[in-house]
Motif scaffolding. Sequence first.
Motif, mmCIF file in Angstrom:
data_model
loop_
_atom_site.group_PDB
_atom_site.id
_atom_site.type_symbol
_atom_site.label_atom_id
_atom_site.label_comp_id
_atom_site.label_asym_id
_atom_site.label_seq_id
_atom_site.Cartn_x
_atom_site.Cartn_y
_atom_site.Cartn_z
ATOM 1 N N ARG A 66 12.452 9.592 -5.356
ATOM 2 C CA ARG A 66 11.343 9.900 -6.259
ATOM 3 C C ARG A 66 10.247 8.875 -5.999
ATOM 4 N NH1 ARG A 66 14.510 11.378 -11.826
ATOM 5 N NH2 ARG A 66 15.072 13.471 -11.132
ATOM 6 N N PRO A 67 9.053 9.336 -5.653
ATOM 7 C CA PRO A 67 8.010 8.399 -5.225
ATOM 8 C C PRO A 67 7.749 7.239 -6.183
ATOM 9 C CG PRO A 67 7.364 10.619 -4.653
ATOM 10 C CD PRO A 67 8.627 10.731 -5.483
ATOM 11 N N VAL A 115 1.667 11.060 -9.359
ATOM 12 C CA VAL A 115 2.507 9.944 -8.930
ATOM 13 C C VAL A 115 1.840 8.639 -9.330
ATOM 14 C CG1 VAL A 115 3.455 8.729 -6.932
ATOM 15 C CG2 VAL A 115 3.578 11.220 -7.048
ATOM 16 N N ALA A 116 0.526 8.544 -9.135
ATOM 17 C CA ALA A 116 -0.190 7.316 -9.474
ATOM 18 C C ALA A 116 -0.003 6.970 -10.951
ATOM 19 C CB ALA A 116 -1.673 7.449 -9.145
ATOM 20 N N GLU A 117 -0.094 7.964 -11.808
ATOM 21 C CA GLU A 117 0.071 7.703 -13.234
ATOM 22 C C GLU A 117 1.474 7.188 -13.538
ATOM 23 O OE1 GLU A 117 -0.113 9.900 -17.579
ATOM 24 O OE2 GLU A 117 -0.691 11.007 -15.799
ATOM 25 N N ARG A 118 2.482 7.799 -12.926
ATOM 26 C CA ARG A 118 3.857 7.341 -13.156
ATOM 27 C C ARG A 118 4.069 5.929 -12.629
ATOM 28 N NH1 ARG A 118 4.641 12.740 -12.205
ATOM 29 N NH2 ARG A 118 5.172 12.530 -10.006
ATOM 30 N N ILE A 159 0.876 -1.176 0.000
ATOM 31 C CA ILE A 159 0.000 0.000 0.000
ATOM 32 C C ILE A 159 0.908 1.218 0.000
ATOM 33 C CG2 ILE A 159 -1.769 1.303 1.217
ATOM 34 C CD1 ILE A 159 -2.578 -1.346 2.596
ATOM 35 N N ALA A 160 0.845 1.996 -1.063
ATOM 36 C CA ALA A 160 1.612 3.243 -1.135
ATOM 37 C C ALA A 160 0.725 4.347 -0.582
ATOM 38 C CB ALA A 160 2.015 3.537 -2.575
ATOM 39 N N ALA A 214 -1.178 -1.089 -4.243
ATOM 40 C CA ALA A 214 -2.452 -0.376 -4.151
ATOM 41 C C ALA A 214 -2.169 1.064 -3.761
ATOM 42 C CB ALA A 214 -3.358 -1.030 -3.115
ATOM 43 N N MET A 215 -2.830 1.981 -4.440
ATOM 44 C CA MET A 215 -2.640 3.396 -4.115
ATOM 45 C C MET A 215 -3.858 4.195 -4.516
ATOM 46 S SD MET A 215 0.259 4.309 -6.987
ATOM 47 C CE MET A 215 0.639 5.833 -6.187
ATOM 48 N N GLY A 216 -4.006 5.311 -3.871
ATOM 49 C CA GLY A 216 -5.125 6.195 -4.163
ATOM 50 C C GLY A 216 -4.782 7.147 -5.287
#
Length: 142
Positions: free
Chosen positions: A86-87, A121-124, A7-8, A104-106
Motif C-alpha cells: 500500500r503506497p 495517496v498524498a493525503e494519506r 522523494i516518493a 517530498a511528493m507531488g
Amino acid sequence: MFDTIVIATDGSESVERAVRVALDLADRFDSEVHALYVVDAGEIESSPERLRDEMRDALNERADEALTEVREATSDRVTTAVREGRPATEIGDYAREHDADVVAMGTRGRHGENRFLIGSVAERVVRTCPVPVLTVRQLDGE
C-alpha cells in the motif's frame, strides 16, 4: 536541517515539480536523497488472476522509468528503491527505516468531491507518515 530526503514518485507529470523542488532542497542542505516507487499491491490484486504477473511486470517497468527520471534530474548519487504494498504505508515505513527528515511528493491538487471519490495517496501520507511531508502541487500550465 535535512540530512535525508525521500522523494516518493509514481512517474506522473504531477511529480515532476516535486522532484525538482526536493532536489533543490537537497542541494541547499547537502542532503542524501532516496527516490522511492511503490508498486500498488491493490492494483495487482484487483486485476484478473491470469493477468497479475503481467501487471506486476508492467508496474515494475514503470518504476524503473520513474526512478531513472529522478536519477537523470541530478548529478549527485540517488539511492533508489521499489517496494510493493500500500503506497502510503510503504512510504511511511521507508521514511522511518532510513531515518528521513522529510518526504517530498507531488499532488494533483484534487479537492472537494473528487478527493473522496478518487482518494489521494498524498493525503494519506500526510496523515500517517511519521516524518514531515512536503507536498508540491503541479502548477497550472506545467
